[in-house]
Design a protein around this motif. Structure first.
Motif, PDB file in Angstrom:
ATOM      1  N   HIS A 128       0.853  -1.183   0.000  1.00  0.00           N
ATOM      2  CA  HIS A 128       0.000   0.000   0.000  1.00  0.00           C
ATOM      3  C   HIS A 128       0.895   1.242   0.000  1.00  0.00           C
ATOM      4  CE1 HIS A 128      -3.825  -2.059   0.631  1.00  0.00           C
ATOM      5  NE2 HIS A 128      -3.232  -2.812   1.541  1.00  0.00           N
ATOM      6  N   PRO A 129       0.326   2.397  -0.325  1.00  0.00           N
ATOM      7  CA  PRO A 129       1.104   3.634  -0.228  1.00  0.00           C
ATOM      8  C   PRO A 129       1.654   3.827   1.189  1.00  0.00           C
ATOM      9  CG  PRO A 129      -0.933   4.018  -1.420  1.00  0.00           C
ATOM     10  CD  PRO A 129      -1.026   2.629  -0.870  1.00  0.00           C
ATOM     11  N   ALA A 130       2.757   4.534   1.284  1.00  0.00           N
ATOM     12  CA  ALA A 130       3.425   4.758   2.577  1.00  0.00           C
ATOM     13  C   ALA A 130       2.714   5.873   3.341  1.00  0.00           C
ATOM     14  CB  ALA A 130       4.888   5.100   2.355  1.00  0.00           C
ATOM     15  N   ILE A 131       1.531   5.548   3.841  1.00  0.00           N
ATOM     16  CA  ILE A 131       0.694   6.519   4.540  1.00  0.00           C
ATOM     17  C   ILE A 131       1.052   6.541   6.014  1.00  0.00           C
ATOM     18  CG2 ILE A 131      -1.674   7.080   5.213  1.00  0.00           C
ATOM     19  CD1 ILE A 131      -2.558   5.680   2.604  1.00  0.00           C
ATOM     20  N   LEU A 173      -3.891  14.606  -5.482  1.00  0.00           N
ATOM     21  CA  LEU A 173      -3.215  14.354  -4.213  1.00  0.00           C
ATOM     22  C   LEU A 173      -2.274  13.163  -4.323  1.00  0.00           C
ATOM     23  CD1 LEU A 173      -6.127  14.748  -1.615  1.00  0.00           C
ATOM     24  CD2 LEU A 173      -4.376  16.428  -2.215  1.00  0.00           C
ATOM     25  N   PRO A 174      -1.131  13.230  -3.635  1.00  0.00           N
ATOM     26  CA  PRO A 174      -0.233  12.081  -3.619  1.00  0.00           C
ATOM     27  C   PRO A 174      -0.835  10.930  -2.834  1.00  0.00           C
ATOM     28  CG  PRO A 174       0.533  13.776  -2.104  1.00  0.00           C
ATOM     29  CD  PRO A 174      -0.610  14.371  -2.865  1.00  0.00           C
ATOM     30  N   ALA A 175      -0.453   9.730  -3.190  1.00  0.00           N
ATOM     31  CA  ALA A 175      -1.017   8.535  -2.559  1.00  0.00           C
ATOM     32  C   ALA A 175      -0.781   8.504  -1.060  1.00  0.00           C
ATOM     33  CB  ALA A 175      -0.417   7.286  -3.212  1.00  0.00           C
ATOM     34  N   ALA A 216      -5.110   3.855  -1.426  1.00  0.00           N
ATOM     35  CA  ALA A 216      -5.563   3.119  -0.247  1.00  0.00           C
ATOM     36  C   ALA A 216      -7.075   3.227  -0.119  1.00  0.00           C
ATOM     37  CB  ALA A 216      -4.888   3.672   1.014  1.00  0.00           C
ATOM     38  N   LEU A 217      -7.717   2.101   0.104  1.00  0.00           N
ATOM     39  CA  LEU A 217      -9.166   2.077   0.271  1.00  0.00           C
ATOM     40  C   LEU A 217      -9.538   1.697   1.703  1.00  0.00           C
ATOM     41  CD1 LEU A 217     -10.519   0.355  -2.970  1.00  0.00           C
ATOM     42  CD2 LEU A 217     -10.080   2.773  -2.516  1.00  0.00           C
ATOM     43  N   GLY A 218     -10.599   2.324   2.185  1.00  0.00           N
ATOM     44  CA  GLY A 218     -11.117   2.022   3.509  1.00  0.00           C
ATOM     45  C   GLY A 218     -12.531   1.494   3.430  1.00  0.00           C
TER      46      GLY A 218
END
Length: 254
Positions: free
Chosen positions: A3-6, A140-142, A168-170
């Motif tokens: 996943h993106p580095a959130i 927007l960036p991931a 990313a999905l929630g």
């Protein structure tokens, strides 16, 4: 799964700082930024002419000086609504926000966003996704974006448009259903967003062990919620981030 580095914060301002300014408005997002919130949660829908706007309800009565279903408005008519005076005189003349305008503000303020695809009764989930997701991905960036929804079809279509490394999905739930794991796996979810009073500790543990970030909504009592942090909750989505900040002190951004 990659996943993106959130880096999610402990607090996410619900519909902006909605205890301080009218919800889902530019003022609410600016108020969140002023309160040192790095992320906001916002709702996205389509007007009848296909214009994506930041709005929660199926109609405009609660949060504007107008009446009628949101889908019966086009941008020319929706842009004339006063969406601030219901909240307070200092917000007289606040206008509904197009998604593109809100995305520009979020980028300007360097804020992250949990954007909920709001599929109210009778609305077309696929049309919403196809209109909104390309705009979001371009803006927007991931690392500063989570897209969530209660609607499984909306999430599935979103995943078709963007892989898990890009978006990313929630998965949103009021009460966690027995098939929650299957539903999350179907969209390669990054996070699970649950109504906090209905969440059990064992459920939180199961979600965390399955590799999901757990977010709770809408949390407005810092003291009552305090034991839940030990359950591995990543973020609290709240109308009152300033109250949480006072309660948590130096722990707020940890």
């Amino acid at each position: 799964m990659i996943h993106p580095a959130i880096s999610l914060p402990r607090l996410i301002a619900h519909r902006g700082f909605s205890a301080q300014a009218p919800e889902n408005t530019l003022s609410a997002v600016r108020a969140a930024k002023e309160a040192n919130c790095s992320w906001v949660e916002l709702d996205v829908q389509l007007l009848g002419d296909g214009t994506p706007v930041i709005w929660h309800d199926a109609d405009v009565a609660r949060c504007s000086d107008g009446r009628g279903a949101l889908q019966d408005f086009n941008w020319a008519s929706a842009s004339k609504l006063d969406v601030g005076s219901w909240f307070g005189d200092s917000f007289n003349g606040e206008r509904m926000v197009q998604l593109k305008t809100m995305l520009s503000l979020l980028d300007e303020l360097d804020m992250g966003a949990n954007l909920e695809l709001k599929v109210n009764k009778g609305r077309d989930a696929i049309a919403l996704v196809d209109r909104v997701i390309p705009m979001i991905l371009d803006a927007l960036p991931a690392e500063r974006l989570v897209v969530s929804s209660f609607d499984l079809n909306a999430l599935k279509r979103t995943r078709e448009l963007a892989g898990p490394d890009r978006l990313a999905l929630g998965s949103l739930f009021t009460s966690l259903p027995p098939d929650w794991a299957k539903r999350c796996q179907a969209v390669t979810a990054y996070s699970i967003h649950v109504h906090w009073p209905r969440l059990k500790r064992a459920q939180a543990q199961a979600m965390r062990e399955a590799g999901y970030q757990v977010l709770c909504y809408t949390v407005n009592d810092p003291s009552a919620f305090e034991p839940h942090w030990a359950w591995g909750i990543k973020s609290a989505i709240t109308d009152v981030p300033a109250s949480f900040q006072r309660f948590l002190g130096d722990e707020t951004t940890q």
